[in-house]
Design an enzyme around this catalytic site. Structure first.
Site, PDB file in Angstrom:
ATOM      1  N   ASN A  10     -79.589  12.882  -1.902  1.00 39.17           N
ATOM      2  CA  ASN A  10     -79.612  13.803  -3.040  1.00 39.17           C
ATOM      3  C   ASN A  10     -79.210  15.201  -2.544  1.00 39.17           C
ATOM      4  OD1 ASN A  10     -80.528  15.787  -4.893  1.00 39.17           O
ATOM      5  ND2 ASN A  10     -82.008  14.341  -5.772  1.00 39.17           N
ATOM      6  N   LYS A  13     -81.612  18.147  -3.203  1.00 40.74           N
ATOM      7  CA  LYS A  13     -82.790  18.176  -2.327  1.00 40.74           C
ATOM      8  C   LYS A  13     -82.381  18.641  -0.931  1.00 40.74           C
ATOM      9  CE  LYS A  13     -85.638  14.274  -3.823  1.00 40.74           C
ATOM     10  NZ  LYS A  13     -86.112  12.970  -3.354  1.00 40.74           N
ATOM     11  N   ASP A  70     -90.104  12.503  -1.144  1.00 41.02           N
ATOM     12  CA  ASP A  70     -90.143  11.739  -2.383  1.00 41.02           C
ATOM     13  C   ASP A  70     -90.897  12.595  -3.379  1.00 41.02           C
ATOM     14  OD1 ASP A  70     -89.183   9.059  -3.399  1.00 41.02           O
ATOM     15  OD2 ASP A  70     -91.184   9.171  -4.257  1.00 41.02           O
ATOM     16  N   SER A  71     -90.336  12.729  -4.544  1.00 39.19           N
ATOM     17  CA  SER A  71     -90.892  13.710  -5.474  1.00 39.19           C
ATOM     18  C   SER A  71     -90.651  13.287  -6.904  1.00 39.19           C
ATOM     19  CB  SER A  71     -90.245  15.071  -5.208  1.00 39.19           C
ATOM     20  OG  SER A  71     -88.844  14.943  -5.107  1.00 39.19           O
ATOM     21  N   PHE A 153     -81.740  21.089 -10.606  1.00 37.00           N
ATOM     22  CA  PHE A 153     -81.341  19.704 -10.873  1.00 37.00           C
ATOM     23  C   PHE A 153     -82.493  19.007 -11.598  1.00 37.00           C
ATOM     24  CE2 PHE A 153     -83.807  17.176  -7.753  1.00 37.00           C
ATOM     25  CZ  PHE A 153     -84.307  18.196  -6.961  1.00 37.00           C
ATOM     26  N   GLY A 154     -82.265  17.745 -11.945  1.00 38.05           N
ATOM     27  CA  GLY A 154     -83.326  16.916 -12.514  1.00 38.05           C
ATOM     28  C   GLY A 154     -83.967  17.548 -13.747  1.00 38.05           C
TER      29      GLY A 154
END
Ligand code: IMP
Length: 202
Positions: A10, A13, A70-71, A153-154
């Site tokens: 990603n 990230k 990891d999130s 993002f996201g």
């Protein structure tokens, strides 16, 4: 120079993590520097499980110390969803836009006081000699009724930081890192990295 590899594909990230590690005496690599890295199935029931799985696999593959993130987002009204399914909330290969649209739909008509949420991040570190550490960070906020901001993002455009009255998508990477789940977890991981550097474990 000692090296750490970020176990993530990603780009967003990786960019944020590289900025957070920029003050360290470390060469910071990512999976873009290696071809043929294994795709790790993120089937754990917690962020920590998944982060550890990724860091172990990439430390094994590269022979280097690996750092995995990891999130995801936990929305109280949705009983903690999307949680570990944040990246694939609207389907296996869902885009950020599709995930955000699904979240907005599920939150339609929900009053402001019930729109509380948090980002959670687990950082796993696995040294090239097999030492393991896992560190968590969280950031509390509110889910807006429409997207605001173009950065990040996201779920960033939907995530309001109440004290700032801004979404994560309205912050620079530096300002986001100062308060974000990832920034908090990474800053807590720095003493571990330093300790491992001093002990020749990296
Ligand atoms: P992972 O790659 O399995 O850890 O998935 C993380 C997912 O959680 C991302 O695809 C985003 O949907 C969401 N997420 C995690 N951190 C952030 C963030 O800092 N901002 C916005 N969304 C995030």
């Amino acid at each position: 120079m000692a090296a750490v590899v970020i176990a993530s594909k990603n780009k967003n990230k990786v960019r944020e993590i590289k900025q957070l590690l920029s003050g360290e005496a470390l060469e910071v690599l990512s999976l873009e520097d290696f071809s043929g890295a294994p795709d790790v199935v993120e089937d754990g029931s917690t962020f920590a499980d998944n982060a550890l799985k990724k860091a172990k696999a990439i430390a094994r593959f590269t022979g280097l110390t690996a750092l995995a993130d990891d999130s995801g987002l936990e929305v109280d009204y949705l009983k903690g969803q999307p949680g570990v399914y944040s990246a694939r909330f609207a389907g296996i290969s869902a885009t950020d836009g599709e995930n955000n649209a699904k979240l907005l739909k599920l939150m339609e008509g929900v009053p402001r006081e019930q729109r509380t949420a948090r980002f959670r991040c687990s950082i796993a570190l696995v040294s090239r000699f097999g030492l393991i550490e896992c560190i968590d960070g969280t950031c509390e906020g509110l889910i807006l009724t429409e997207e605001k901001g173009t950065g990040g993002f996201g779920y960033d455009p939907l995530f309001l930081v109440p004290d700032l009255r801004l979404t994560f998508a309205e912050l620079s990477d530096g300002d986001k890192n100062r308060i974000s789940h990832r920034g908090k977890a990474l800053r807590a991981a720095l003493p571990v990295i330093q300790r491992w550097l001093d002990a020749g474990q990296i």
